[in-house]
Design a protein around this motif. Structure first.
Motif, short mmCIF file in Angstrom:
data_model
loop_
_atom_site.label_atom_id
_atom_site.label_comp_id
_atom_site.label_asym_id
_atom_site.label_seq_id
_atom_site.Cartn_x
_atom_site.Cartn_y
_atom_site.Cartn_z
N ARG A 507 -50.82 -53.92 -30.08
CA ARG A 507 -52.25 -54.21 -29.96
C ARG A 507 -52.64 -55.56 -30.55
O ARG A 507 -53.82 -55.84 -30.80
CB ARG A 507 -53.10 -53.11 -30.60
CG ARG A 507 -52.77 -52.79 -32.03
CD ARG A 507 -53.57 -51.60 -32.52
NE ARG A 507 -54.96 -51.94 -32.79
CZ ARG A 507 -55.50 -51.96 -34.00
NH1 ARG A 507 -54.76 -51.69 -35.07
NH2 ARG A 507 -56.76 -52.26 -34.17
N TRP A 508 -51.61 -56.44 -30.78
CA TRP A 508 -51.90 -57.76 -31.33
C TRP A 508 -51.43 -58.85 -30.36
O TRP A 508 -50.42 -58.70 -29.68
CB TRP A 508 -51.23 -57.92 -32.69
CG TRP A 508 -51.87 -57.05 -33.73
CD1 TRP A 508 -53.01 -57.30 -34.42
CD2 TRP A 508 -51.41 -55.75 -34.14
NE1 TRP A 508 -53.29 -56.25 -35.27
CE2 TRP A 508 -52.33 -55.28 -35.12
CE3 TRP A 508 -50.32 -54.94 -33.80
CZ2 TRP A 508 -52.19 -54.05 -35.74
CZ3 TRP A 508 -50.18 -53.72 -34.42
CH2 TRP A 508 -51.11 -53.28 -35.37
N LEU A 509 -52.14 -59.94 -30.37
CA LEU A 509 -51.93 -61.01 -29.40
C LEU A 509 -50.61 -61.74 -29.61
O LEU A 509 -50.29 -62.14 -30.72
CB LEU A 509 -53.10 -61.98 -29.46
CG LEU A 509 -53.10 -63.19 -28.53
CD1 LEU A 509 -54.54 -63.56 -28.17
CD2 LEU A 509 -52.43 -64.40 -29.18
N ASN A 510 -49.88 -61.91 -28.51
CA ASN A 510 -48.72 -62.79 -28.47
C ASN A 510 -49.03 -63.91 -27.50
O ASN A 510 -49.37 -63.65 -26.34
CB ASN A 510 -47.47 -62.04 -28.03
CG ASN A 510 -46.24 -62.93 -28.01
OD1 ASN A 510 -46.10 -63.79 -27.15
ND2 ASN A 510 -45.35 -62.73 -28.96
N TYR A 599 -64.87 -65.00 -24.69
CA TYR A 599 -63.99 -65.73 -23.77
C TYR A 599 -63.24 -64.82 -22.80
O TYR A 599 -62.27 -65.25 -22.19
CB TYR A 599 -63.00 -66.58 -24.57
CG TYR A 599 -63.65 -67.79 -25.22
CD1 TYR A 599 -64.01 -68.90 -24.48
CD2 TYR A 599 -63.94 -67.78 -26.58
CE1 TYR A 599 -64.62 -69.99 -25.07
CE2 TYR A 599 -64.56 -68.87 -27.19
CZ TYR A 599 -64.90 -69.98 -26.43
OH TYR A 599 -65.53 -71.06 -27.02
N HIS A 600 -63.66 -63.55 -22.68
CA HIS A 600 -63.11 -62.63 -21.69
C HIS A 600 -61.61 -62.37 -21.91
O HIS A 600 -60.85 -62.21 -20.95
CB HIS A 600 -63.33 -63.15 -20.26
CG HIS A 600 -64.68 -63.76 -20.03
ND1 HIS A 600 -65.84 -63.11 -20.39
CD2 HIS A 600 -65.07 -64.96 -19.50
CE1 HIS A 600 -66.88 -63.88 -20.08
NE2 HIS A 600 -66.44 -65.01 -19.56
N VAL A 601 -61.19 -62.32 -23.18
CA VAL A 601 -59.77 -62.19 -23.52
C VAL A 601 -59.44 -60.74 -23.88
O VAL A 601 -60.20 -60.07 -24.58
CB VAL A 601 -59.41 -63.11 -24.69
CG1 VAL A 601 -57.97 -62.87 -25.15
CG2 VAL A 601 -59.61 -64.57 -24.30
N THR A 602 -58.31 -60.27 -23.41
CA THR A 602 -57.78 -58.96 -23.80
C THR A 602 -56.25 -59.04 -23.74
O THR A 602 -55.70 -60.13 -23.56
CB THR A 602 -58.33 -57.85 -22.89
OG1 THR A 602 -57.91 -56.58 -23.41
CG2 THR A 602 -57.83 -58.01 -21.47
N LEU A 603 -55.59 -57.90 -23.88
CA LEU A 603 -54.12 -57.88 -23.93
C LEU A 603 -53.55 -56.98 -22.84
O LEU A 603 -54.22 -56.06 -22.36
CB LEU A 603 -53.63 -57.38 -25.30
CG LEU A 603 -54.18 -58.07 -26.55
CD1 LEU A 603 -53.51 -57.48 -27.79
CD2 LEU A 603 -53.96 -59.57 -26.49
N ASP A 604 -52.30 -57.25 -22.49
CA ASP A 604 -51.55 -56.39 -21.58
C ASP A 604 -50.89 -55.29 -22.42
O ASP A 604 -49.70 -55.34 -22.71
CB ASP A 604 -50.52 -57.23 -20.82
CG ASP A 604 -49.67 -56.41 -19.87
OD1 ASP A 604 -49.98 -55.22 -19.67
OD2 ASP A 604 -48.68 -56.96 -19.33
N TYR A 605 -51.68 -54.29 -22.78
CA TYR A 605 -51.22 -53.27 -23.71
C TYR A 605 -50.06 -52.44 -23.16
O TYR A 605 -49.18 -52.01 -23.91
CB TYR A 605 -52.37 -52.33 -24.07
CG TYR A 605 -53.50 -52.98 -24.82
CD1 TYR A 605 -53.40 -53.26 -26.18
CD2 TYR A 605 -54.68 -53.31 -24.17
CE1 TYR A 605 -54.44 -53.86 -26.86
CE2 TYR A 605 -55.73 -53.91 -24.84
CZ TYR A 605 -55.61 -54.19 -26.20
OH TYR A 605 -56.64 -54.78 -26.87
N GLN A 606 -50.05 -52.20 -21.85
CA GLN A 606 -49.06 -51.29 -21.26
C GLN A 606 -47.83 -52.02 -20.71
O GLN A 606 -47.02 -51.41 -20.03
CB GLN A 606 -49.72 -50.51 -20.11
CG GLN A 606 -51.02 -49.81 -20.48
CD GLN A 606 -50.79 -48.42 -21.04
OE1 GLN A 606 -49.68 -48.08 -21.43
NE2 GLN A 606 -51.83 -47.61 -21.07
#
Length: 780
Positions: A507-510, A599-606
């Motif tokens: 759940r953390w940004l790379n 900034y419409h940012v999220t992560l590819d969690y799956q």
């Protein structure tokens, strides 16, 4: 209307029938309403009020002016629409568009010429009605194509009941209810008339569906122009159905209006493609330039598209062009399904080595366009050999060179030296589109989607890869403690899930993998560069880490979203200071007043696109889906047998692994993706298209021979070069994706494969970059 002069009650019946039609679609599962926030509900109420007010003003003004005058003034609605777009949205149009308005409006005047009469009040109200009609049309389009992005049917579903109630109130206030009783007593509503009313109401429902759908795909201006054409067609039908007599002047006016509309849609000679779907701008479908950076597309690509059209319609030559013009004039969704966009594959790199060549080889074989190297050879604000900040500055510099016509393109930004591309581009693009929808739905469930922070609407369009730990590691940073919750199930990694790094849910940004549209990426990189200037500390150990600054941007965004969702931010207690026992709290980023945070940012969690390897390696397996994988490879603790897993549909139907040009006799019966050795995340059961070797870099040598193409790498590379006869790299939902290139002071050297482009427009050939590494690349 001649037998029962009850315009408001007729509108009530139209809106009520549309409501019933939409309700039936919901009940049968053909329409699934989305969850809207309170703000979005208010927008719909305001829109329905605008709809009702527009009818009211039109009806009132008709009593104060003559019908011919009313029609002439209403014919200026396209002009009002253009003014709204120019003032409110800073949109410009081709000169031809402005000139085409002249015959469109004059023609209506000639077609409806008659007794012109008006009062001052009538003139003002009719003019107001024109403005409201234009505002309504533009607002409809924005609700379907803007941040709210509602489907046409959903707008009708939500707006129609409101409009019916509002019109019923107006009917009561205007005395129509008492007039209805009188008409009923007088026997107006006989069986035949009632049947006609029902048919009329059903037609109104169908018209509403078509009108809103056309507004979405053709645009507000086109709808306004078609409104003028409608007036001429009404006169024509009057001639046929009611023997209406028209003069020669009326007939000439009708022809001029239709001719003006045709001119409005006609492409100019030598034009480049400069229309994006849903903008309402005229289509200019034949490009004159090849591969330039101004929005023009490859002539070969368009010729291929028109050949497909010709094959599917048995048309040719001028008939093909006429058919194209007709379809695009009626329905821009046809163009949307066959439009072109570019995939910008960006690899921040300074020099070639074995690992960069592994990425180039895997991308070439999988069908990706030649990548672009921002910061190549140390060029730029920062030298990439010394500072990772060059990834931010040089990517931003590249994005700033792209014109607005490229805003809807997709950027795939990858670290250059520890990533492999394993599946075709169409898998990534189709999954990206699905991820956007799923991510925005989660925002809706939190009542966040579409709400504004600092004037910017909340949505998700940029996806970073996800890590199992927050690095740089400082639990006080908002990027660490305020990271959004992952949608993965709570015990995804077993009973010890989230107890320590290996079984933790990511759940953390790379920052090594990013995907998003050009415009949003440009905004986000601008915000990140501003963050660098604002918080850079010469004494901080990780001051040159690009990941640190991207995380700071995301942390500020999540804090703002948290405050909006929860009504404030509750700082967590992270522990106690061993020196004095005082509590240690999380820190809120210091964002200056007026600075953007959304900034419409999220992560590819799956790991649907990006798969990292740090603390994940034991949950990954390389296997085929032809039920031949040995169960001895089964990861410990995983219950489902590997030989029973099914290949995902998007992979099974993707472009085949061995395409045109590969000698079939050298492949031992393996032609399907099910026969290939693919990487699988056993937790999410995702076949990942991008593999990012974070943490243990020895995996680059250890797992390279496991890739499906490794035994055939040299032959596949040769085939890719030999049969590089098109620049189309994917076709997803009807949109054709081509590879972006960088051209400076010249044209493309022809369609190529295997090489790359510097961000300065230098074409780098495979032999110059990677020939020296081929022995290691293709070693058995």
């Amino acid at each position: 209307m001649q037998r029962a002069k009850l315009p408001w009650l007729l509108t009530v019946m139209h809106a009520a029938t549309t409501s019933l039609g939409c309700f039936s679609l919901v009940a049968t599962g053909h329409l699934k309403p989305s969850k809207l926030s309170a703000t979005e509900h208010l927008v719909l109420v305001a829109f329905s009020s605008l709809f009702t007010l527009n009818i009211a003003i039109s009806n009132v003004s008709l009593a104060l002016v003559s019908v011919p005058f009313h029609q002439v003034l209403r014919s200026t609605c396209p002009i009002a629409t253009i003014l709204i777009y120019r003032v409110a949205y800073k949109r410009s149009y081709e000169q031809q568009t402005y000139l085409s308005m002249i015959p469109i409006i004059i023609g209506v005047g000639m077609a409806t010429v008659g007794d012109y009469y008006f009062t001052v009040l009538g003139f003002g109200l009719t003019l107001l009605g024109v403005l409201l009609a234009a505002v309504k049309t533009v607002a409809s389009n924005r609700m379907m194509t803007g941040s709210l992005a509602l489907a046409p049917l959903e707008i009708l579903y939500r707006m129609s009941p409101l409009a019916a109630v509002q019109c019923l109130g107006y009917a009561a206030a205007s005395g129509e209810l008492s007039q209805l009783r009188t008409a009923y007593t007088d026997g107006v509503f006989q069986d035949g008339f009632l049947i006609a009313l029902v048919v009329n109401a059903v037609m109104a429902f169908c018209l509403n569906v078509v009108s809103f759908q056309t507004n979405k795909v053709a645009g507000a201006l086109t709808i306004s122009v078609c409104g003028n054409v409608k007036q001429c067609l009404t006169i024509l039908l009057g001639i046929i159905l009611f023997n209406v007599h028209v003069s020669a002047l009326n007939g000439i006016g009708m022809l001029i209006t239709v001719g003006g509309a045709a001119w409005y849609r006609r492409p100019q000679a030598g034009s480049t493609w400069n229309c994006c779907p849903n903008t309402g701008e005229p289509l200019l479908p034949w490009p004159a330039t090849v591969g330039d950076r101004s929005g023009g597309q490859s002539t070969a690509v368009w010729r291929s598209w028109l050949e497909d059209l010709e094959a599917n319609t048995a048309s040719s030559g001028s008939l093909r062009n006429l058919l194209f013009d007709f379809i695009t004039s009626y329905d821009n969704s046809f163009v949307n399904r066959h439009s072109l966009r570019e995939l910008h594959l960006l690899l921040p790199a300074t020099a070639a080595n074995l690992n960069l060549c592994r990425l180039l080889l895997s991308g070439t074989i999988a069908g990706y366009p030649e990548p672009i190297f921002p910061g190549w050879d140390g060029h730029g604000l920062y030298d990439g050999a010394k500072s990772h900040l060059f990834k931010i500055s040089e990517t931003l510099a590249y994005l700033n060179t792209l014109p607005a016509s490229r805003d809807e393109d997709l950027v795939l930004l990858l670290d250059a030296y520890d990533i492999w591309l394993l599946l075709p581009p169409e898998v990534i693009i189709s999954r990206y589109e699905q991820m956007v929808k799923a991510s925005d739905q989660r925002l809706r469930e939190d009542d966040l989607y579409g709400q504004q922070i600092g004037g910017v609407e909340i949505r998700n369009s940029i996806f970073f890869g996800a890590d199992k730990t927050c690095w740089p590691d400082d639990a006080r940073r908002a990027a660490c403690w305020a990271a959004a919750e992952t949608p993965m199930r709570q015990k995804a990694f077993g009973p010890d899930t989230d107890s320590w790094m290996v079984p933790s849910r990511p759940r953390w940004l790379n920052s090594g993998t990013i995907i998003g549209p050009v415009k949003d990426m440009r905004d986000m990189f601008n915000g990140t560069m501003a963050m660098v200037h604002r918080v850079f500390d010469e004494d901080y150990k990780f001051r040159t880490s690009d990941q640190y600054y991207f995380q700071e941007v995301l942390g500020a965004q999540e804090i703002a979203r948290m405050g909006l969702r929860d009504g404030g931010v509750q700082l967590p207690v992270l522990g106690r200071d061993p020196s004095n026992g005082s509590e240690i709290f999380g820190v809120v980023p210091n964002v200056p007043n007026g600075h953007r945070t959304e900034y419409h940012v999220t992560l590819d969690y799956q790991s649907e696109i990006f798969q990292t390897s740090a603390a994940y390696a034991e949950y990954l397996v390389w296997m085929s889906f032809n039920h031949s994988t040995e169960t001895a490879q089964q990861p410990s603790g995983y219950r489902q047998r590997l030989d029973q897993l099914q290949l995902p549909q998007d992979v099974a139907t993707a472009a085949p692994p061995f395409g045109k040009g590969f000698p079939a006799d050298t492949v031992p019966g393996q032609y399907r993706w099910a026969d290939m050795m693919l990487g699988v995340n056993m937790v999410t059961q995702t076949v990942f298209p991008v593999f990012h070797m974070t943490g243990d870099k020895s995996l680059r040598d250890k797992w390279w021979p496991r890739l499906w193409h490794h035994p055939y790498g040299k032959a596949l590379l040769s085939a890719s070069k030999e049969y590089a006869d098109t620049n189309i790299v994917a076709n997803v939902n009807g949109v054709k994706w081509t590879g972006a290139t960088v051209v400076r002071n010249g044209s493309l050297p022809g369609t190529t494969r295997g090489g790359a482009w510097s961000d300065q427009g230098l074409h780098l050939k495979w032999d110059d970059l990677c020939a020296v590494h081929e022995d290691e690349l293709f070693a058995a």
